[in-house]
Write an enzyme that holds these catalytic residues in place. Structure first.
Site, mmCIF file in Angstrom:
data_model
loop_
_atom_site.group_PDB
_atom_site.id
_atom_site.type_symbol
_atom_site.label_atom_id
_atom_site.label_comp_id
_atom_site.label_asym_id
_atom_site.label_seq_id
_atom_site.Cartn_x
_atom_site.Cartn_y
_atom_site.Cartn_z
ATOM 1 N N LYS A 8 0.852 -1.199 0.000
ATOM 2 C CA LYS A 8 0.000 0.000 0.000
ATOM 3 C C LYS A 8 0.878 1.235 0.000
ATOM 4 C CE LYS A 8 0.866 1.305 4.444
ATOM 5 N NZ LYS A 8 1.596 2.563 4.787
ATOM 6 N N ASP A 139 -1.827 -1.087 10.893
ATOM 7 C CA ASP A 139 -2.374 -1.052 9.538
ATOM 8 C C ASP A 139 -2.752 -2.432 9.010
ATOM 9 O OD1 ASP A 139 0.217 -1.959 9.336
ATOM 10 O OD2 ASP A 139 0.805 -0.640 7.682
#
Length: 279
Positions: A8, A139
């Site tokens: 990401k 995350d």
């Protein structure tokens, strides 16, 4: 069974406030990108002489730390504490750079949870898997669905990054990871929390031409002071035509978003890992 954990980037990252527990509340947009590790598991024969319920072999980019510290192994242990799982051989092939701000380790852990759920019919559902994943890293929960999300809290409170905006489909992404390890603890220690005038969630809905002036990563100022080479990468990406460039997370990877495929970028960054990907 094999799955492919994705990386990401952060589209903006603002540190809002320091929490009583010592962590920080933040705002960011997590955006999945087509750079993948490979994660494969096989049941361990009942006669295989292992004292551990799972073992792991890591190939590709070297990973530091002991096997039992690997987030993939910790994900197995976490799920095995509540569900009956067989012993497993794990093969993790690393392609996502480590200590880069790309979430590779978190993604590997989340995809391991997803794999266990599917392979052994645990029927957890996304919400439960996200709760498990959040226990492994701030995350990690994002990677259970790996869908663009607006993140708050410590990165574990996720909402769809909805709304009308230009979108990045068809753009090109260049990732540049220098041989620099940025300490997340040190990065946070140099931050002065402050809520931005406009949320990154709103800014990414605007045309990308406005992002350079408005979409910020609060870590950049202090990290660039400590490691000027990282800031120089960002400026070089702009110099060579990026519509937007920013450090991802707390670094040290810097990405550039291009409207069309850029010329060969690797020679510009000879001491770095460089990837060119279409979004």
């Amino acid at each position: 069974m094999t799955v492919f954990p994705c990386a990401k980037i952060n589209l903006g990252l603002n540190i809002i406030e320091r929490r009583p527990d010592g962590y920080h509340n933040l705002e960011t947009v997590f955006y999945p990108i087509p750079l993948y590790d490979a994660l494969e598991v096989h049941p361990m024969d009942h006669e295989f002489p292992s004292d551990q319920p799972c073992d792991i072999k890591v190939t590709g980019i070297p990973v530091s730390g002991q096997d039992d510290e690997n987030l993939v192994v910790r994900a197995y242990q976490l799920i095995a504490s509540d569900f009956e799982l067989p012993r497993l051989h794990i093969h993790l092939h690393k392609r996502i750079p480590t200590q880069a701000g790309l979430g590779g380790g978190s993604s590997d852990a989340a995809y391991m949870i997803r794999l266990l759920d599917e392979r052994f019919h645990l029927n957890m559902g996304n919400a439960e898997m996200e709760r498990y994943a959040a226990r492994l890293g701030a995350d990690c929960a994002f990677f259970i669905t790996s869908e663009t999300a607006f993140a708050q809290g410590i990165g574990d409170i996720l909402e769809p990054a909805d709304g009308e905006y230009e979108g990045l489909e068809g753009y090109w992404l260049v990732l540049v990871k220098p041989d620099i390890a940025v300490s997340t603890r040190e990065a946070f220690s140099r931050i002065k929390p402050c809520k931005p005038a406009k949320s990154c969630r709103m800014i990414v809905r605007q045309p990308i031409s406005t992002w350079k002036d408005e979409l910020t990563n609060d870590f950049e100022q202090s990290i660039f002071e400590l490691y000027p080479a990282i800031g120089e990468i960002k400026q070089s990406l702009y110099k060579h035509g990026a519509a937007f460039a920013q450090m991802s997370g707390s670094g040290s990877c810097v990405y550039g978003i291009f409207r069309s495929k850029p010329d060969d970028m690797e020679p510009l960054f000879p001491q770095c890992q460089t990837f060119t990907l279409q979004l």
